[in-house]
Design a protein around this motif. Structure first.
Motif, short mmCIF file in Angstrom:
data_model
loop_
_atom_site.label_atom_id
_atom_site.label_comp_id
_atom_site.label_asym_id
_atom_site.label_seq_id
_atom_site.Cartn_x
_atom_site.Cartn_y
_atom_site.Cartn_z
N VAL A 37 0.85 -1.20 0.00
CA VAL A 37 0.00 0.00 0.00
C VAL A 37 0.88 1.25 0.00
O VAL A 37 1.70 1.44 0.90
CB VAL A 37 -0.94 0.01 1.22
N SER A 38 0.71 2.08 -1.02
CA SER A 38 1.47 3.32 -1.13
C SER A 38 0.64 4.37 -1.84
O SER A 38 -0.14 4.05 -2.75
CB SER A 38 2.77 3.07 -1.93
N GLN A 39 0.78 5.61 -1.42
CA GLN A 39 0.08 6.76 -1.99
C GLN A 39 -1.43 6.62 -1.86
O GLN A 39 -2.19 7.21 -2.64
CB GLN A 39 0.50 7.00 -3.44
N ILE A 40 -1.86 5.84 -0.88
CA ILE A 40 -3.28 5.68 -0.54
C ILE A 40 -3.41 5.92 0.95
O ILE A 40 -2.68 5.31 1.74
CB ILE A 40 -3.78 4.26 -0.89
N PRO A 41 -4.29 6.80 1.39
CA PRO A 41 -4.38 7.11 2.83
C PRO A 41 -4.72 5.87 3.65
O PRO A 41 -5.62 5.11 3.29
CB PRO A 41 -5.51 8.15 2.89
N MET A 42 -4.00 5.68 4.74
CA MET A 42 -4.33 4.60 5.67
C MET A 42 -5.38 5.10 6.66
O MET A 42 -5.17 5.11 7.88
CB MET A 42 -3.06 4.11 6.36
N SER A 43 -6.52 5.51 6.09
CA SER A 43 -7.66 5.95 6.90
C SER A 43 -8.28 4.74 7.57
O SER A 43 -8.01 3.58 7.21
CB SER A 43 -8.69 6.63 6.00
N GLU A 44 -9.17 4.98 8.53
CA GLU A 44 -9.84 3.85 9.18
C GLU A 44 -10.66 3.05 8.17
O GLU A 44 -10.68 1.81 8.21
CB GLU A 44 -10.74 4.36 10.31
N GLU A 45 -11.30 3.74 7.23
CA GLU A 45 -12.10 3.04 6.23
C GLU A 45 -11.24 2.13 5.36
O GLU A 45 -11.58 0.95 5.14
CB GLU A 45 -12.84 4.05 5.34
N ASN A 46 -10.11 2.65 4.87
CA ASN A 46 -9.24 1.84 4.02
C ASN A 46 -8.59 0.71 4.80
O ASN A 46 -8.44 -0.41 4.30
CB ASN A 46 -8.16 2.73 3.38
N THR A 47 -8.19 1.00 6.04
CA THR A 47 -7.57 -0.03 6.86
C THR A 47 -8.55 -1.14 7.17
O THR A 47 -8.21 -2.34 7.15
CB THR A 47 -7.00 0.58 8.15
N ALA A 48 -9.80 -0.77 7.45
CA ALA A 48 -10.83 -1.78 7.72
C ALA A 48 -11.08 -2.65 6.49
O ALA A 48 -11.28 -3.87 6.60
CB ALA A 48 -12.12 -1.10 8.17
N ASP A 49 -11.05 -2.03 5.30
CA ASP A 49 -11.23 -2.82 4.07
C ASP A 49 -10.04 -3.75 3.84
O ASP A 49 -10.22 -4.88 3.37
CB ASP A 49 -11.40 -1.88 2.88
N LEU A 50 -8.85 -3.29 4.14
CA LEU A 50 -7.68 -4.16 4.04
C LEU A 50 -7.81 -5.34 4.99
O LEU A 50 -7.54 -6.49 4.63
CB LEU A 50 -6.40 -3.37 4.35
#
Length: 282
Positions: A37-50
């Motif tokens: 993961v790069s140049q993509i915000p590690m927001s709570e939403e994105n982290t939860a999807d990961l």
């Protein structure tokens, strides 16, 4: 065998438009089991999807991109301000590698600045190692520049022995060093490999028009810039030799990456790269 994945910088726009999980599903459908993961915000939403993709799709989050400090080359979380969050994200996702994508530009400009930056990296690498996380540094062609006969790569390794490398083989080639030599020289240090091809495109019509009109400066500029990033297998890199050599050097992940797809859908480029890698046994 190293785990094959994709560098998500390639699909950052799609993540912003479609959401992280939908993009991860598309990546999984291409027979790819890991991401960086790069140049993509590690927001709570994105982290939860990961996290959901790890559980539901069997996806491996092989590495997260970080910076040492805030600054022009920092595109996400940085270790100075977000250390605890980075460690938490890694443990939540089962990720054991974080990588610095580029050193600050000023650190590239002198031996002393490079040594000072590398010393800070060593402290950060030791701190992460205490949490079970390995810090890696990603190269570009500039890392093959030399100060007093010592490559930037060598300076970083000398000053920061706890820092490992994410070797981008395209940039090694562009920097004028044989990738096989790089892998042999840094055997045991190369934990992540960026699998990115090196294509030389035919001379464009604009170059021919320029030289025929006597505009040698324009011709020379075009002639000197015919190198492209390419889908794996569509350039001049010797992957049947390079990938086994990378595994021998200690690589745990191979991440497909293409900095510019030149107007093509990045998923089509990834699919082409994946098909070629399958054809040679990966």
């Amino acid at each position: 065998m190293a785990v094959l994945g994709v560098m998500m910088m390639m699909v950052k726009n799609q993540v912003a438009e479609q959401g992280m999980f939908a993009v991860l599903q598309r990546i999984k459908d291409l027979d790819i089991d890991a991401v960086e993961v790069s140049q993509i915000p590690m927001s709570e939403e994105n982290t939860a999807d990961l996290e959901r993709a790890v559980k539901e799709l069997g996806m491996i989050v092989g590495a997260l991109s970080v910076a040492l400090k805030p600054g022009p080359t920092a595109t996400g979380d940085n270790l100075e301000e977000n250390f605890d969050k980075i460690v938490s994200d890694c443990k939540r996702l089962g990720t054991k590698f974080v990588r610095i994508g580029m050193m600050p530009h000023r650190a590239m400009a002198s031996k002393e600045a490079c040594e000072a930056w590398a010393a800070e990296c060593e402290q950060a690498a030791q701190r992460l190692a205490a949490e079970g996380i390995t810090l890696c540094y990603h190269n570009h062609h500039v890392d093959l520049a030399q100060f007093d006969g010592e490559r930037i790569f060598d300076i970083v390794r000398r000053v920061a022995p706890s820092l490992y490398f994410e070797v981008d083989l395209h940039w090694v080639q562009r920097g004028g060093m044989a990738p096989l030599d790089m892998l042999e020289l840094y055997s045991g240090v190369c934990k992540i490999i960026h699998v990115k091809d090196f294509r030389v495109q035919p001379l464009p019509a604009e170059a021919l028009d320029a030289i025929e009109s006597g505009d040698r400066a324009t011709f020379q500029s075009l002639f000197n810039n015919i190198v492209q990033f390419a889908e794996v297998g569509q350039g001049n890199m010797n992957w049947p030799q390079l990938l086994p050599a990378a595994e021998k050097a200690g690589a745990e992940f191979f991440f497909i990456e293409q900095d510019d797809t030149y107007g093509r859908d990045p998923f089509d480029c990834i699919a082409d790269s994946r098909a070629y890698l399958a054809s040679i046994g990966y």
